[in-house]
Design a protein around this motif. Sequence first.
Motif, PDB file in Angstrom:
ATOM      1  N   PHE A  77     -47.589   3.434 -72.055  1.00 53.68           N
ATOM      2  CA  PHE A  77     -48.305   3.942 -70.930  1.00 53.68           C
ATOM      3  C   PHE A  77     -48.467   2.641 -69.977  1.00 53.68           C
ATOM      4  N   VAL A  78     -47.900   2.685 -68.743  1.00 57.96           N
ATOM      5  CA  VAL A  78     -47.726   1.544 -68.155  1.00 57.96           C
ATOM      6  C   VAL A  78     -48.957   1.746 -67.008  1.00 57.96           C
ATOM      7  N   LEU A  79     -49.973   0.798 -66.911  1.00 56.71           N
ATOM      8  CA  LEU A  79     -51.170   1.016 -66.186  1.00 56.71           C
ATOM      9  C   LEU A  79     -50.781   1.033 -64.642  1.00 56.71           C
ATOM     10  N   HIS A  80     -49.869   0.175 -64.285  1.00 61.88           N
ATOM     11  CA  HIS A  80     -49.293  -0.001 -62.825  1.00 61.88           C
ATOM     12  C   HIS A  80     -48.950   1.317 -62.287  1.00 61.88           C
ATOM     13  N   ASP A  81     -48.474   2.097 -63.330  1.00 62.46           N
ATOM     14  CA  ASP A  81     -47.941   3.756 -62.798  1.00 62.46           C
ATOM     15  C   ASP A  81     -49.021   4.564 -62.315  1.00 62.46           C
ATOM     16  N   VAL A  82     -50.185   4.160 -62.844  1.00 59.01           N
ATOM     17  CA  VAL A  82     -51.458   5.010 -62.553  1.00 59.01           C
ATOM     18  C   VAL A  82     -51.589   5.146 -60.921  1.00 59.01           C
ATOM     19  N   GLU A  83     -51.859   6.389 -60.345  1.00 51.85           N
ATOM     20  CA  GLU A  83     -51.862   6.729 -58.966  1.00 51.85           C
ATOM     21  C   GLU A  83     -53.072   5.630 -58.581  1.00 51.85           C
ATOM     22  N   PRO A  84     -52.646   4.908 -57.455  1.00 49.57           N
ATOM     23  CA  PRO A  84     -53.717   3.912 -56.952  1.00 49.57           C
ATOM     24  C   PRO A  84     -54.954   4.423 -56.476  1.00 49.57           C
ATOM     25  N   ARG A  85     -54.982   5.656 -55.825  1.00 50.63           N
ATOM     26  CA  ARG A  85     -56.196   6.270 -55.494  1.00 50.63           C
ATOM     27  C   ARG A  85     -57.086   6.336 -56.556  1.00 50.63           C
ATOM     28  N   LEU A  86     -56.527   6.837 -57.689  1.00 45.75           N
ATOM     29  CA  LEU A  86     -57.599   6.938 -58.954  1.00 45.75           C
ATOM     30  C   LEU A  86     -58.028   5.515 -59.463  1.00 45.75           C
ATOM     31  N   VAL A  87     -57.388   4.525 -59.407  1.00 40.75           N
ATOM     32  CA  VAL A  87     -57.720   3.275 -59.679  1.00 40.75           C
ATOM     33  C   VAL A  87     -58.843   2.841 -58.708  1.00 40.75           C
ATOM     34  N   ASN A  88     -58.457   2.884 -57.674  1.00 39.59           N
ATOM     35  CA  ASN A  88     -59.553   2.375 -56.322  1.00 39.59           C
ATOM     36  C   ASN A  88     -60.911   3.203 -56.342  1.00 39.59           C
ATOM     37  N   LEU A 120     -64.159  -2.725 -48.569  1.00 34.60           N
ATOM     38  CA  LEU A 120     -63.393  -3.985 -48.571  1.00 34.60           C
ATOM     39  C   LEU A 120     -63.140  -4.841 -49.704  1.00 34.60           C
ATOM     40  N   LEU A 121     -64.250  -4.839 -50.578  1.00 32.15           N
ATOM     41  CA  LEU A 121     -63.987  -5.222 -52.011  1.00 32.15           C
ATOM     42  C   LEU A 121     -62.882  -4.329 -52.695  1.00 32.15           C
ATOM     43  N   ARG A 122     -63.378  -3.189 -52.671  1.00 33.10           N
ATOM     44  CA  ARG A 122     -62.233  -2.268 -53.352  1.00 33.10           C
ATOM     45  C   ARG A 122     -60.672  -2.698 -52.729  1.00 33.10           C
ATOM     46  N   ASP A 123     -60.421  -2.726 -51.456  1.00 37.38           N
ATOM     47  CA  ASP A 123     -59.061  -3.051 -51.207  1.00 37.38           C
ATOM     48  C   ASP A 123     -58.620  -4.510 -51.492  1.00 37.38           C
ATOM     49  N   ARG A 124     -59.552  -5.444 -51.583  1.00 39.92           N
ATOM     50  CA  ARG A 124     -59.250  -6.791 -52.117  1.00 39.92           C
ATOM     51  C   ARG A 124     -58.842  -6.699 -53.576  1.00 39.92           C
ATOM     52  N   THR A 125     -59.551  -6.018 -54.209  1.00 41.19           N
ATOM     53  CA  THR A 125     -59.041  -5.954 -56.003  1.00 41.19           C
ATOM     54  C   THR A 125     -57.495  -5.729 -56.057  1.00 41.19           C
ATOM     55  N   ALA A 126     -56.978  -4.829 -55.259  1.00 41.27           N
ATOM     56  CA  ALA A 126     -55.303  -4.566 -55.613  1.00 41.27           C
ATOM     57  C   ALA A 126     -55.352  -4.030 -56.723  1.00 41.27           C
ATOM     58  N   GLY A 127     -56.298  -3.152 -57.165  1.00 45.82           N
ATOM     59  CA  GLY A 127     -56.056  -2.216 -58.214  1.00 45.82           C
ATOM     60  C   GLY A 127     -56.203  -3.225 -59.616  1.00 45.82           C
ATOM     61  N   LEU A 128     -57.033  -4.586 -59.559  1.00 46.07           N
ATOM     62  CA  LEU A 128     -57.132  -5.384 -60.678  1.00 46.07           C
ATOM     63  C   LEU A 128     -58.547  -5.100 -60.979  1.00 46.07           C
ATOM     64  N   PHE A 129     -58.756  -4.748 -62.118  1.00 48.15           N
ATOM     65  CA  PHE A 129     -60.273  -4.463 -62.482  1.00 48.15           C
ATOM     66  C   PHE A 129     -60.974  -6.076 -62.931  1.00 48.15           C
ATOM     67  N   VAL A 130     -60.050  -6.829 -63.198  1.00 50.39           N
ATOM     68  CA  VAL A 130     -60.663  -8.381 -63.561  1.00 50.39           C
ATOM     69  C   VAL A 130     -61.149  -8.991 -62.237  1.00 50.39           C
ATOM     70  N   TYR A 131     -60.703  -8.607 -61.152  1.00 54.24           N
ATOM     71  CA  TYR A 131     -61.045  -9.125 -59.979  1.00 54.24           C
ATOM     72  C   TYR A 131     -62.504  -8.402 -59.671  1.00 54.24           C
ATOM     73  N   ALA A 132     -62.692  -7.164 -59.842  1.00 53.91           N
ATOM     74  CA  ALA A 132     -63.927  -6.493 -59.650  1.00 53.91           C
ATOM     75  C   ALA A 132     -65.009  -7.047 -60.570  1.00 53.91           C
ATOM     76  N   ALA A 133     -64.700  -7.278 -61.969  1.00 55.01           N
ATOM     77  CA  ALA A 133     -65.516  -7.818 -62.826  1.00 55.01           C
ATOM     78  C   ALA A 133     -65.963  -9.399 -62.465  1.00 55.01           C
ATOM     79  N   ALA A 134     -64.910 -10.056 -62.026  1.00 53.90           N
ATOM     80  CA  ALA A 134     -65.333 -11.686 -61.816  1.00 53.90           C
ATOM     81  C   ALA A 134     -66.233 -11.641 -60.685  1.00 53.90           C
TER      82      ALA A 134
END
Length: 411
Positions: A77-88, A120-134
């Motif tokens: 299961f490749v996380l980058h294949d998850v639909e971006p809308r769901l991740v965001n 803006l924060l959501r867009d800046r994360t670019a789908g990376l949860f570690v960005y949000a956590a940090a």
Amino acid sequence: MNKLIVQPLKKAAISTVIVIDALDECRDEESASAILSVLGRFVSKLPKIKFFVTGRPEPRIRASFRLPLLEAATDVFVLHDVEPRLVNDDIQLFFRHKFMELASRRDGLDDWPTQEQLDLLRDRTAGLFVYAAATVRFVDHKNDSPKQRLDHLLQSSENSAFEGQTKFKENTTLDSLYTSILEEAFGEDDPEDDPRVRSVLGAVILAVNPLSPSAIAALLGFDTEEVFPLLSSVHSLLVLQENVDQPVRSFHKSFPDFITDPARCANPRFHIRTFDHNMELLTGCLKQMNRGLEKNMCQLPDAVTNSEVDDLQKRAKEYIEDGLQYACKSWHKHLRVAPSYVPEIKPVLHQFLEAKFLFWLEVLSILGATKEAVDALNAAVKWLNVCQVSIFDLWSLLILDLGTRRSQPCK
């Protein structure tokens, strides 16, 4: 695998999930492949057990999953294949929840952050949860205003036209975040303090095992009162306890990757050159052993074996401080990357071998780490270009003496 997992679970006949997280973070290049190979051999014997394995898709891991024993039993299961809308949506929900939690603990945060800031924060994360956590960890600083820290982060990210040598792209957005956090923490400091900042961060990043602030201070020749505030300044990038004797480590592997790569961490004030700081840790370990090692450090009775001392571990903790324990067990791992032309290493290494060698072996024996002596002497032999046979003959005789007699360990 067979004794710890397969046999007990077959006997219990239970259904469960076993999670192996961050397989890519094995320090030994072959460990991840070995773990997957063993799983492939035994997984068919556990029909009620599922293994959930996570890791970045490095070549060694991808190749292992293609092994015949694993490929048929594996769903990738490749996380980058998850639909971006769901991740965001999930990331924005995380931001909203965490900031509401923060507002409930701090005054003056009504109607904060704005929906525009969340978007803006959501867009800046670019789908990376570690960005949000940090980001949340950075904003939630007990001594600063969350509003000001969030404003600073958003402004600095917005103004970052380049990251390292690469034009800003969404898949490198972490670099911009890490740069902003480092500049906020140290950007206005006197540039003369930069070597100290790099030394402390380098010790966190390059230590073989996580070091405490007090151990870092001892190895680098600083005061703990200097080291702990420095690390607290970048608490969002680290797992840092209030106790200065508790280990500190990077919050996420992406930060060491960033700060040791000159193409990504382009600001020389923060870039950690792995060679330089490995040498600094090696020199610190050798100096610490030359200063701290003594005969019978744990004040053990004469003529006893370690197994006869009931409070051996308590004595070790009391008499052998963490920095010295690390130095005894790990100095040679930093020596392996040291070329022979580094002049400052040879005198302290010779001093250690001539004056502290037996005391070092005794400490390793007490710590249950005598295997490290084999690896360390092998590394020293290669580095010093001396006779391997004579060194190991000496080592075997000394270990025999230390393991059987305590009366005269220095003879």
